[in-house]
Design a protein around this motif. Structure first.
Motif, PDB file in Angstrom:
ATOM      1  N   TYR A   4      33.188 -36.977  40.330  1.00  0.00           N
ATOM      2  CA  TYR A   4      33.819 -35.717  40.287  1.00  0.00           C
ATOM      3  C   TYR A   4      32.898 -35.297  40.684  1.00  0.00           C
ATOM      4  O   TYR A   4      32.575 -34.141  40.881  1.00  0.00           O
ATOM      5  N   GLU A  77      40.294 -33.827  46.324  1.00  0.00           N
ATOM      6  CA  GLU A  77      40.536 -34.713  45.443  1.00  0.00           C
ATOM      7  C   GLU A  77      39.970 -33.607  44.392  1.00  0.00           C
ATOM      8  O   GLU A  77      40.532 -34.081  43.337  1.00  0.00           O
ATOM      9  N   TRP A  81      41.742 -32.208  40.811  1.00  0.00           N
ATOM     10  CA  TRP A  81      41.403 -33.050  39.213  1.00  0.00           C
ATOM     11  C   TRP A  81      40.493 -31.597  38.514  1.00  0.00           C
ATOM     12  O   TRP A  81      40.839 -31.962  37.545  1.00  0.00           O
ATOM     13  N   ASP A  84      44.147 -30.659  36.881  1.00  0.00           N
ATOM     14  CA  ASP A  84      44.255 -30.972  36.263  1.00  0.00           C
ATOM     15  C   ASP A  84      44.274 -30.561  34.222  1.00  0.00           C
ATOM     16  O   ASP A  84      43.056 -30.438  33.975  1.00  0.00           O
ATOM     17  N   VAL A  87      42.457 -32.446  32.103  1.00  0.00           N
ATOM     18  CA  VAL A  87      40.969 -33.715  32.064  1.00  0.00           C
ATOM     19  C   VAL A  87      39.829 -33.994  31.267  1.00  0.00           C
ATOM     20  O   VAL A  87      39.465 -32.549  30.369  1.00  0.00           O
TER      21      VAL A  87
END
Length: 98
Positions: A4, A77, A81, A84, A87
């Motif tokens: 990421y 993606e 992320w 979220d 995380v």
């Protein structure tokens, strides 16, 4: 997490693995770093997943360079992320003291 971090950096500019390493060395090395070999392994995996593409740029006085670009799928993606809220935490772990 390296996955990421690289996706996040590539959203600003297409870059080589070496460029990404240089940026990380000057920005995040005080608290987080990655080896160049880890970066290249992760970039290869990201390309296999369709999250980045790469193009080889020929150079006359230096070896050719591979430039990685974030794809639309990679952007999605990363957005998923970032959205979220869990995380980096687990149900028993809190990011800040209560």
């Amino acid at each position: 997490m390296l996955k990421y971090a690289l996706l996040g950096l590539l959203q600003y500019n297409p870059s080589t693995g070496y460029d990404l390493k240089q940026f990380m060395d000057t920005s995040t090395s005080n608290f987080w770093h990655a080896k160049l070999s880890q970066i290249y392994i992760t970039l290869k995996a990201l390309e296999k997943e369709g999250l980045v593409t790469s193009d080889v740029q020929e150079q006359t006085s230096r070896p050719d360079r591979r430039v990685y670009t974030l794809t639309e799928q990679g952007t999605q993606e990363l957005d998923n992320w970032l959205g979220d809220t869990n995380v980096g935490t687990s149900p028993t772990q809190r990011p800040f003291p209560a």
